[in-house]
Write an enzyme that holds these catalytic residues in place. Sequence first.
Site, PDB file in Angstrom:
ATOM      1  N   TYR A 142      -5.206   7.786  -7.823  1.00 21.81           N
ATOM      2  CA  TYR A 142      -4.681   9.117  -8.108  1.00 21.81           C
ATOM      3  C   TYR A 142      -5.753  10.073  -8.625  1.00 21.81           C
ATOM      4  O   TYR A 142      -5.597  11.292  -8.543  1.00 21.81           O
ATOM      5  CB  TYR A 142      -3.540   9.045  -9.120  1.00 21.81           C
ATOM      6  N   LYS A 193      -4.271  -6.343  -5.609  1.00 20.44           N
ATOM      7  CA  LYS A 193      -4.378  -6.759  -4.205  1.00 20.44           C
ATOM      8  C   LYS A 193      -5.806  -7.232  -3.918  1.00 20.44           C
ATOM      9  O   LYS A 193      -6.511  -6.720  -3.047  1.00 20.44           O
ATOM     10  CB  LYS A 193      -3.987  -5.605  -3.275  1.00 20.44           C
ATOM     11  N   ASP A 226       2.231  -7.157  -3.658  1.00 15.60           N
ATOM     12  CA  ASP A 226       3.365  -7.201  -2.734  1.00 15.60           C
ATOM     13  C   ASP A 226       4.307  -8.342  -3.080  1.00 15.60           C
ATOM     14  O   ASP A 226       5.531  -8.200  -3.042  1.00 15.60           O
ATOM     15  CB  ASP A 226       2.892  -7.284  -1.284  1.00 15.60           C
ATOM     16  N   ASP A 250       2.986   2.428 -10.396  1.00 15.70           N
ATOM     17  CA  ASP A 250       3.938   3.469 -10.013  1.00 15.70           C
ATOM     18  C   ASP A 250       5.063   2.865  -9.171  1.00 15.70           C
ATOM     19  O   ASP A 250       6.253   3.114  -9.405  1.00 15.70           O
ATOM     20  CB  ASP A 250       3.193   4.546  -9.228  1.00 15.70           C
ATOM     21  N   ASP A 254       9.217   1.524 -10.381  1.00  9.02           N
ATOM     22  CA  ASP A 254      10.418   2.077  -9.753  1.00  9.02           C
ATOM     23  C   ASP A 254      11.299   0.975  -9.165  1.00  9.02           C
ATOM     24  O   ASP A 254      12.530   1.092  -9.157  1.00  9.02           O
ATOM     25  CB  ASP A 254      10.040   3.085  -8.670  1.00  9.02           C
TER      26      ASP A 254
END
Length: 369
Positions: A142, A193, A226, A250, A254
Amino acid sequence: MPTFNILMLPGDGIGVEVMAEVQTLIDWFNHQGIARFEVEQDLVGGSAYDAYGEAISEAAMDLAQASDAVMFGAVGGPKWDAVPYEKRPEAGLLRLRKDLGLFANLRPAICYGALADASALKRELVEGLDILIVRELTGGVYFGEPKEIVDLGNGQKRAVDTQVYQTFEIERIVRVACELARTRRKKVTSSDKKNVMKSGVLWDEVARQVHSREYSDITYEHMLADNCGMQLVRQPKQFDVIVTDNLFGDMLSDVAAMLTGSLGMLPSASLGAPDEKTGRRKSMYEPVHGSAPDITGQGIANPIATIASFGMALRYSFGMGEWADKLDQAIAKVLDQGLRTRDIMQSGMREVSTTEMGTAIRQELAASA
């Protein structure tokens, strides 16, 4: 009586409505003489753009720097879809995080017993759920540079976002996660990852070093991001504290939000490093949900996430952990009584407005005073 300075930035959409319930709660604390909260209010997001042509003004940033805590509502909406990218409503939020050095984002996912059936998952998977996602907030993709869209000609463009982390950034967020785990069930899951990203390789390397060197008393595990998302909906109670980078934090937070029944239930805290002299941290508290322009002005928004965010401020910025506990208990009692805003409405329960929910929680808190 301790005195604390709060900057209130309601923002856009339902941010204004839910923040009003926090203001009323602050007024109650002041009236009871429990603490003295001095509140200033300013604009952020789309409302700031309309007034100043920027997502947050320099005056508001000065107030944020001088405050003991910032209470943030929500920003954005279709009205501002066409504004320049660097002036978009979300830019105000990103600047607050960056300029205040709020590198540690704490996102608890707690499923109240009364709402276990409101989750998308079976009751037995979520009842009693209490996990904490610790998200690195000021680095990663970001904020990394270059960040650009380049016109290559012939109708072709190239977009670039840069994922970048340094050792110290990883070390400090892992320390926050491990310190919090020591107060909970003493387990940290680090998620990245590393199988396809060099930043993930470094993240895992540094996280393991911090754990083995400083926190061998807690259980540490690694999980690819994942797989972590899958496990959150498969067996969420296996987790205690999850620490991860800005992008994956992020997304995973959620996912965790929906385990609790609604985004309207999740608070968050964003904390900076302790001041060397005072030990105080810069801090900002906000609900995980957005501005929800589709329901703005209808009085049906769920204020619980914002009220619970103020509870986190009581705990982490004001040293009022006992009152934070009482506020959490007041929320639980109101839900046990069957009061529901529309987003968490269930058969046989009583639907209430934003204001009615806020009032009920304050009444329960007052009863415990």
